[in-house]
Design a protein around this motif. Structure first.
Motif, short mmCIF file in Angstrom:
data_model
loop_
_atom_site.label_atom_id
_atom_site.label_comp_id
_atom_site.label_asym_id
_atom_site.label_seq_id
_atom_site.Cartn_x
_atom_site.Cartn_y
_atom_site.Cartn_z
N ALA A 99 0.83 -1.21 0.00
CA ALA A 99 0.00 0.00 0.00
C ALA A 99 0.86 1.25 0.00
O ALA A 99 0.56 2.22 -0.71
N TYR A 100 1.94 1.25 0.78
CA TYR A 100 2.83 2.41 0.81
C TYR A 100 3.46 2.64 -0.57
O TYR A 100 3.49 3.77 -1.06
N LEU A 101 3.96 1.57 -1.19
CA LEU A 101 4.59 1.71 -2.51
C LEU A 101 3.56 2.13 -3.56
O LEU A 101 3.86 2.93 -4.45
N TYR A 102 2.36 1.61 -3.46
CA TYR A 102 1.27 1.98 -4.37
C TYR A 102 0.93 3.46 -4.19
O TYR A 102 0.76 4.20 -5.16
N GLY A 103 0.85 3.90 -2.96
CA GLY A 103 0.57 5.31 -2.67
C GLY A 103 1.70 6.20 -3.14
O GLY A 103 1.47 7.30 -3.65
N LYS A 104 2.92 5.76 -2.95
CA LYS A 104 4.09 6.53 -3.41
C LYS A 104 4.03 6.68 -4.93
O LYS A 104 4.36 7.73 -5.47
N LEU A 105 3.61 5.63 -5.61
CA LEU A 105 3.47 5.68 -7.07
C LEU A 105 2.38 6.67 -7.48
O LEU A 105 2.55 7.43 -8.43
N LEU A 106 1.27 6.67 -6.75
CA LEU A 106 0.15 7.56 -7.09
C LEU A 106 0.42 9.01 -6.71
O LEU A 106 0.04 9.93 -7.43
N VAL A 107 1.05 9.22 -5.55
CA VAL A 107 1.32 10.57 -5.08
C VAL A 107 2.46 11.19 -5.87
O VAL A 107 2.49 12.39 -6.11
N GLY A 108 3.38 10.37 -6.30
CA GLY A 108 4.55 10.87 -7.03
C GLY A 108 5.79 10.77 -6.17
O GLY A 108 5.73 10.61 -4.96
N TRP A 134 10.17 11.00 10.39
CA TRP A 134 10.21 9.92 9.41
C TRP A 134 8.85 9.21 9.33
O TRP A 134 8.35 8.92 8.25
N LEU A 135 8.24 8.95 10.48
CA LEU A 135 6.92 8.31 10.50
C LEU A 135 5.87 9.18 9.80
O LEU A 135 5.03 8.67 9.06
N MET A 136 5.92 10.47 10.04
CA MET A 136 4.95 11.38 9.43
C MET A 136 5.16 11.45 7.91
O MET A 136 4.21 11.69 7.17
N SER A 137 6.37 11.23 7.43
CA SER A 137 6.62 11.26 6.00
C SER A 137 5.96 10.08 5.30
O SER A 137 5.72 10.12 4.10
N LEU A 138 5.69 9.02 6.03
CA LEU A 138 5.01 7.85 5.46
C LEU A 138 3.51 8.09 5.32
O LEU A 138 2.83 7.39 4.58
N GLY A 139 2.98 9.08 6.01
CA GLY A 139 1.55 9.28 6.15
C GLY A 139 0.77 9.40 4.86
O GLY A 139 -0.12 8.60 4.59
N LYS A 140 1.09 10.39 4.02
CA LYS A 140 0.28 10.62 2.82
C LYS A 140 0.38 9.46 1.84
O LYS A 140 -0.66 8.96 1.38
N PRO A 141 1.58 8.98 1.49
CA PRO A 141 1.62 7.83 0.57
C PRO A 141 0.93 6.59 1.14
O PRO A 141 0.26 5.86 0.41
#
Length: 183
Positions: A99-108, A134-141
């Protein structure tokens, strides 16, 4: 589909109506699609369960979300609740990573995980601050990825069950047709 097998384990509508704990929900649990095994109801239950399985929280939270989705969409309730079990302590880490990698792909941005900061025991306050950032940086993706993965799994599960059910019906029809020819 093997309805007789599933009917052994599913509660009857009468037992649901007579259960004193479930009677509080009144007419909400009396819709026939919540308990019937038909193509639309089961595929919708699978989709609701796959979506709810990625809701953050433990199984009771996911069960409740699946039940609410099943009641709202009027799809098979037991199937929806049972399907949430695909996210368990063994699978949750790979699912959230995906999910994180998928979100990173979608968010950019880059699709790699940012390494977590080292903890400097001599300056613990600064280390904790860096770790929190660092934890907060994971939030949006992660949030975008969880929603996108949940929707993707729900649609894929719905389509898969629809196609598998149709294929089963067609194969059963062909088998019956061959038996009639032989007789």
């Amino acid at each position: 589909m093997p309805r007789k097998f599933f009917r052994k384990y599913l509660p009857s509508p009468e037992s649901i109506r007579q259960n004193r704990h479930l009677a509080r929900f009144g007419a909400l649990l009396h819709h026939p699609n919540l308990w019937h095994l038909n193509r639309r109801s089961v595929s919708g239950g699978v989709a609701a369960g796959l979506f709810a399985g990625l809701v953050p929280g433990s199984n009771p939270v996911q069960f409740a979300v699946a039940a609410l989705l099943a009641i709202g969409l009027r799809v098979n309730l037991p199937v929806g609740v049972i399907v949430t079990l695909y996210s368990n302590p063994f699978t949750i880490v790979p699912l959230y990573l995906l999910a994180y990698l998928y979100g990173k792909l979608l968010v950019g941005g880059e699709a790699s995980l940012t390494p977590e900061p080292e903890i400097d025991w001599s300056n613990l306050l600064r280390s904790l601050d860096a770790w929190l950032a660092w934890l907060m940086s994971l939030g949006k993706p992660l949030a975008v990825g969880l929603l996108a993965l949940a929707l993707t799994l729900a649609v894929a599960g719905y389509v898969f069950v629809q196609l598998a059910w149709r294929a089963y019906v067609i194969l059963a029809w062909r088998r019956r047709k061959r038996r009639v020819r032989r007789a």
